[in-house]
Design a protein around this motif. Structure first.
Motif, short mmCIF file in Angstrom:
data_model
loop_
_atom_site.label_atom_id
_atom_site.label_comp_id
_atom_site.label_asym_id
_atom_site.label_seq_id
_atom_site.Cartn_x
_atom_site.Cartn_y
_atom_site.Cartn_z
N TYR A 1 34.99 -30.31 -7.90
CA TYR A 1 34.19 -29.70 -6.85
C TYR A 1 33.30 -28.59 -7.40
N SER A 2 33.85 -27.75 -8.27
CA SER A 2 33.00 -26.71 -8.87
C SER A 2 31.93 -27.36 -9.74
N GLY A 3 32.29 -28.45 -10.39
CA GLY A 3 31.30 -29.16 -11.19
C GLY A 3 30.18 -29.74 -10.35
N ASN A 4 30.49 -30.18 -9.15
CA ASN A 4 29.45 -30.70 -8.26
C ASN A 4 28.49 -29.61 -7.81
N MET A 5 29.03 -28.39 -7.63
CA MET A 5 28.15 -27.26 -7.33
C MET A 5 27.19 -27.02 -8.48
N HIS A 6 27.74 -27.01 -9.68
CA HIS A 6 26.95 -26.86 -10.91
C HIS A 6 25.90 -27.96 -10.99
N ALA A 7 26.32 -29.21 -10.74
CA ALA A 7 25.40 -30.34 -10.82
C ALA A 7 24.31 -30.26 -9.76
N SER A 8 24.60 -29.68 -8.62
CA SER A 8 23.59 -29.54 -7.57
C SER A 8 22.47 -28.62 -8.03
N TYR A 9 22.83 -27.52 -8.69
CA TYR A 9 21.79 -26.67 -9.27
C TYR A 9 21.04 -27.43 -10.38
N GLY A 10 21.74 -28.28 -11.09
CA GLY A 10 21.08 -29.08 -12.11
C GLY A 10 20.01 -29.99 -11.52
N ARG A 11 20.28 -30.55 -10.35
CA ARG A 11 19.28 -31.41 -9.70
C ARG A 11 18.09 -30.58 -9.22
N LEU A 12 18.36 -29.39 -8.71
CA LEU A 12 17.23 -28.52 -8.34
C LEU A 12 16.40 -28.18 -9.57
N HIS A 13 17.06 -28.04 -10.68
CA HIS A 13 16.34 -27.78 -11.93
C HIS A 13 15.42 -28.94 -12.26
N THR A 14 15.91 -30.17 -12.08
CA THR A 14 15.07 -31.35 -12.31
C THR A 14 13.85 -31.34 -11.38
N LEU A 15 14.06 -30.99 -10.12
CA LEU A 15 12.94 -30.91 -9.17
C LEU A 15 11.94 -29.86 -9.61
N ALA A 16 12.43 -28.71 -10.07
CA ALA A 16 11.53 -27.63 -10.49
C ALA A 16 10.75 -28.02 -11.74
N LEU A 17 11.37 -28.77 -12.65
CA LEU A 17 10.64 -29.24 -13.82
C LEU A 17 9.51 -30.18 -13.41
N ALA A 18 9.79 -31.07 -12.47
CA ALA A 18 8.75 -31.99 -11.99
C ALA A 18 7.63 -31.24 -11.29
N PHE A 19 7.99 -30.15 -10.63
CA PHE A 19 6.98 -29.33 -9.96
C PHE A 19 6.11 -28.60 -10.98
N GLY A 20 6.71 -28.13 -12.06
CA GLY A 20 5.97 -27.32 -13.02
C GLY A 20 5.30 -28.08 -14.13
N GLN A 21 5.83 -29.27 -14.47
CA GLN A 21 5.25 -30.04 -15.56
C GLN A 21 4.00 -30.78 -15.09
N PRO A 22 3.01 -30.96 -15.98
CA PRO A 22 1.86 -31.79 -15.64
C PRO A 22 2.23 -33.27 -15.74
N GLY A 23 1.50 -34.10 -15.05
CA GLY A 23 1.65 -35.54 -15.23
C GLY A 23 2.85 -36.17 -14.58
#
Length: 811
Positions: free
Chosen positions: A108-130
């Motif tokens: 369960y704590s790992g899933n919390m960690h992984a949830s932030y990891g997915r937000l990180h993926t979204l933020a990379l897509a927002f900030g990266q070109p292309g």
């Protein structure tokens, strides 16, 4: 349903990530405050560049495809996001229904960690070109909503942590702070204050107050990264300064526990050799922090950071080969494959673990000397160019910033690729050795009272029981680079690992205990080397077994000579020594020849080779059995799942073909022995020629008291003195390891070590005429020459098993 996660398995795209962010200067603020705010802004911009990468074209491959894939993944995640009490995504429930069951809480704590990891993926897509989502307003809204939901629901200053500490103190805050940097212009001061308060709650200053527990080595670097970036986000100079200063305990050499040792060893979790996993995190984290803080008020200037620079070639390079990092120093990370719950998680292997290390070396080079940087770029280019099995430019798990760093080295015509070195490295402080010769490389993995049999923990590496029982890994330069990469760990027989001697006693998953608890009560493990060849021995006590054995290896130019003696056991089961166990992939059509007879390609197939003199596996290696031996050969197709060895692994059934050669010592042997030669890359003709050259090798001893060999044509003699005694022309007063190398110029090097670290005195006599001693260490208290050489050593306990080299002129 509980979802289990590995501690470092979530943020594949952000392993080199942290964050930065300053608060605006209030109206009427002082000039000093404004200057400080400007510096935080500079650091935030620098970190953004480190996270997103630079120097690549988003319309050129491989970046174009990777960016498009990132956008596609982010789009799927955005549409799947469904904030609800206890989760942000339905498949990552982090609400813990069993707060009193810590092990179950890990998922369960790992899933919390992984949830932030997915937000990180979204933020990379927002900030990266292309990505197709660059600057997308709908995506921006989703990211901010996700941050607020996780803060309100789980990661806030009023919440007590549960499950895995790593998720709360490193995994989640690193991803959170990255997202804050990437989305900084969209965050309000209130949001920044909330997120900083949450980080302060879970990662207080006291987390780095003492260099102990979970605040050492790679973990300390991770914690410093969180503190530094929290300081930049919240505009706290004190936090950044604390993070910088808290790095200093990481730099000095250690003599026990976690950290870098003067011999190049790297230990984490007190007893686990971890250069390839935690060591990779440490190297990458330091590279990022050095780059971030360089030129700022908080630059890392501790002169002992040079130890880290020295370790690139001393600690990491010896375990890198053609782009891979050797599994012998990757701990439980070898069990991490495709996740059971996330189809987009990339399976890990030795090559995919190696590529980030190469990228970290490139980044670290930016803060090193010009000469160091040039050498390292040459090393990296050589490794990259030779990685035919898994080219880094095709690595789907490598973050774009790291990919761009490696691409810049490949494209730099001013960089000359460095060839693989030719030599031997011995690491007494982590019971490991590496050996490189033209065309091949090998690594040896042992265990003693300081170094664990294996590491399990968090449900990972459940059957790594015998990896410290003398496992002999080897790779070819243009062949067999995928031996341990291609689903080896979930499909191999865990009791028949190459080079090991093991009881067939059935062991429970995770036998011996978590976090490297399984330490055998033995002292004699180590060896002696002149830097080119080596003699190494291991007194083996089996894991949860009565097995005892004396094992020795003599590493030469085209051969490893392997001896075993004193093998005894009362487990009531068979005991076997695995000569080799080659992973032949899904097809498995490598021909096998024994004493000139080509054996069937059928699966399954087995045969007892009685009186075998030599054997050969096409495309792999040759094996010679001095004096003949009874050896069993086995072809089998083995099924396995990553779930079998890692509770978070995929349940997909994999099948690989294996060709195994092993010596069956029978049930409850009392004094069994073995002797064989491993010849990586040898042809069948070369193998037969070595078998026919019966005078090439002399086995001087192979008993419970001593093991030794001589190869006259090489001027080589090596002996494991388990007890004092006479072997050939060598006489030792006490247990020790000795290697003698006679040279063509009339000199010789006598290499001696005290693997037990217990000798307060030692006398070694070499019955060979010697005219003079030309160099010797301070441990030699007297040296007598003449018809023989007599060396008297003083107290060797403080040498930590290191080789003592004496150079002499022969009579």
């Amino acid at each position: 349903m509980t979802t289990r996660w590995s501690r470092r398995g979530f943020l594949t795209a952000s392993t080199a990530s942290a964050l930065a962010l300053p608060l605006p200067v209030p109206a009427g603020g002082t000039a000093a405050a404004a200057a400080e705010a400007d510096e935080f802004a500079t650091l935030r911009a620098k970190w953004r560049t480190l996270v997103l990468g630079e120097g690549f074209s988003p319309t050129a491959e491989p970046f174009k495809s990777r960016l498009a894939e990132l956008g596609s993944t982010a789009n799927e995640l955005r549409h799947a996001m469904a904030p609800a009490p206890g989760s942000l995504w339905p498949d990552l429930v982090y609400a813990d229904p069993e707060p009193d069951t810590d092990q179950e809480s890990y998922g369960y704590s790992g899933n919390m960690h992984a949830s932030y990891g997915r937000l990180h993926t979204l933020a990379l897509a927002f900030g990266q070109p292309g990505t197709g989502l660059t600057g997308n307003s709908t995506l921006r809204t989703a990211i901010l909503a996700g941050l607020d939901h996780l803060y309100t629901d789980v990661y806030n200053e009023n919440r007590a942590r549960y499950g895995n500490w790593y998720s709360w103190q490193i995994g989640a805050p690193q991803a959170l702070l990255d997202v804050c940097v990437l989305m900084y212009d969209s965050l309000t001061a209130t949001q920044i204050a909330h997120y900083c308060a949450a980080v302060d709650h879970f990662v207080p200053d006291s987390a780095v107050a003492a260099y102990t527990g979970t605040s050492t080595g790679a973990n300390r670097v991770d914690l410093c990264r969180v503190l530094a970036l929290r300081g930049i986000v919240g505009g706290s100079a004190a936090k950044v300064a604390l993070a910088r200063d808290a790095l200093s305990p990481v730099f000095p050499y250690v003599t026990s526990g976690d950290g870098l040792y003067s011999d190049g060893s790297f230990i984490q979790h007190t007893t686990v050799p971890y250069t390839g996993s935690y060591g990779s995190v440490l190297l990458g984290g330091l590279g990022m922090l050095f780059a971030l803080l360089n030129g700022s008020t908080w630059a890392v200037t501790d002169p002992q950071r040079q130890i880290v620079f020295d370790a690139v070639e001393k600690a990491w390079a010896p375990f890198l080969y053609n782009g891979l990092v050797m599994d012998s120093v990757s701990g439980r990370a070898v069990s991490r494959g495709l996740s059971a719950t996330d189809a987009k998680q990339i399976q890990q292997d030795d090559h995919l673990r190696g590529h980030p290390v190469l990228a970290s070396i490139v980044l670290l080079g930016q803060g090193a000397s010009t000469a160091e940087n040039a050498r390292w770029r040459g090393l990296v280019k050589g490794w990259l160019q030779r990685d035919y099995y898994s080219p880094a430019m095709n690595d789907p798990a490598l973050p774009l910033p790291q990919l761009s760093r490696l691409k810049s080295v490949l494209d730099d015509t001013a960089v000359t690729p460095a060839a693989e070195p030719n030599g031997h490295r011995l690491f007494p402080n982590m019971a490991r050795a590496t050996h490189r010769k033209p065309g091949w490389a090998a690594s040896l993995s042992m265990a003693d009272r300081r170094v664990t049999h294996y590491e399990t923990g968090n449900g990972e590496n459940l059957r790594g029981w015998h990896t410290g029982s003398g496992m002999l890994y080897w790779w070819g330069d243009t062949f067999a680079n995928g031996q341990y990469s291609d689903a080896f760990w979930p499909t191999v027989d865990p009791c028949r690992l190459p080079g090991t001697t093991a009881s067939r006693k059935v062991l429970a998953d995770a036998a011996g205990g978590d976090w490297g608890a399984s330490l055998p009560d033995v002292n004699w493990v180590g060896g002696a080397t002149d830097g080119q060849r080596a003699a190494i021995g291991q007194y083996l006590k089996g894991l949860q077994s009565t097995l005892l054995a004396k094992k020795s290896w003599f590493f030469l130019d085209d051969t490893v000579v392997c001896l075993g003696a004193g093998i005894r056991c009362t487990d009531g089961t068979k005991v076997e020594t695995t000569v080799d166990n080659r992973n032949l992939g899904p097809v498995g059509n490598a021909p096998f020849t024994a004493d000139g007879i080509v054996k069937p390609l059928a699966y399954p197939w087995s045969e007892t080779l009685t009186g075998a003199r030599w054997a050969h596996i096409g495309g792999h290696a040759g094996y010679v059995f001095p004096g003949g031996a009874t050896v069993k050969a086995l072809r089998e197709a083995r099924d396995g799942r990553w779930r079998d060895i890692n509770r978070g692994g995929s349940t997909t059934v994999l099948n690989r073909k294996y060709l195994t050669l092993y010596v069956d010592h029978g049930t409850d042997p009392t004094a069994a022995t073995y002797a064989y030669l491993l010849m990586p890359g040898a042809t069948a003709a070369q193998t037969q020629a070595r078998a026919d050259a019966t005078d090439w090798l002399t086995v001087l001893a192979n008993t419970n008291d001593q093991q030794g060999v001589a190869v006259p044509s090489l001027g080589f003699t090596g002996v494991s003195f388990w007890f004092g005694g006479t072997v050939g022309g060598l006489v030792a007063s006490d247990p020790c390891c000795v290697m003698v190398q006679e040279r063509g110029d009339g000199t010789a090097v006598v290499c001696v070590s005290d693997p037990m670290r217990m000798r307060t005195g030692l006398t070694l006599t070499w019955n060979r005429p010697v005219t003079s001693v030309t160099s010797k260490p301070a441990t030699v208290t007297s040296a007598t020459t003449g018809a023989s050489l007599r060396l008297t050593f003083g107290d060797l306990r403080g040498t930590a098993g290191a080789t003592q080299r004496v150079t002499v002129r022969l009579g």
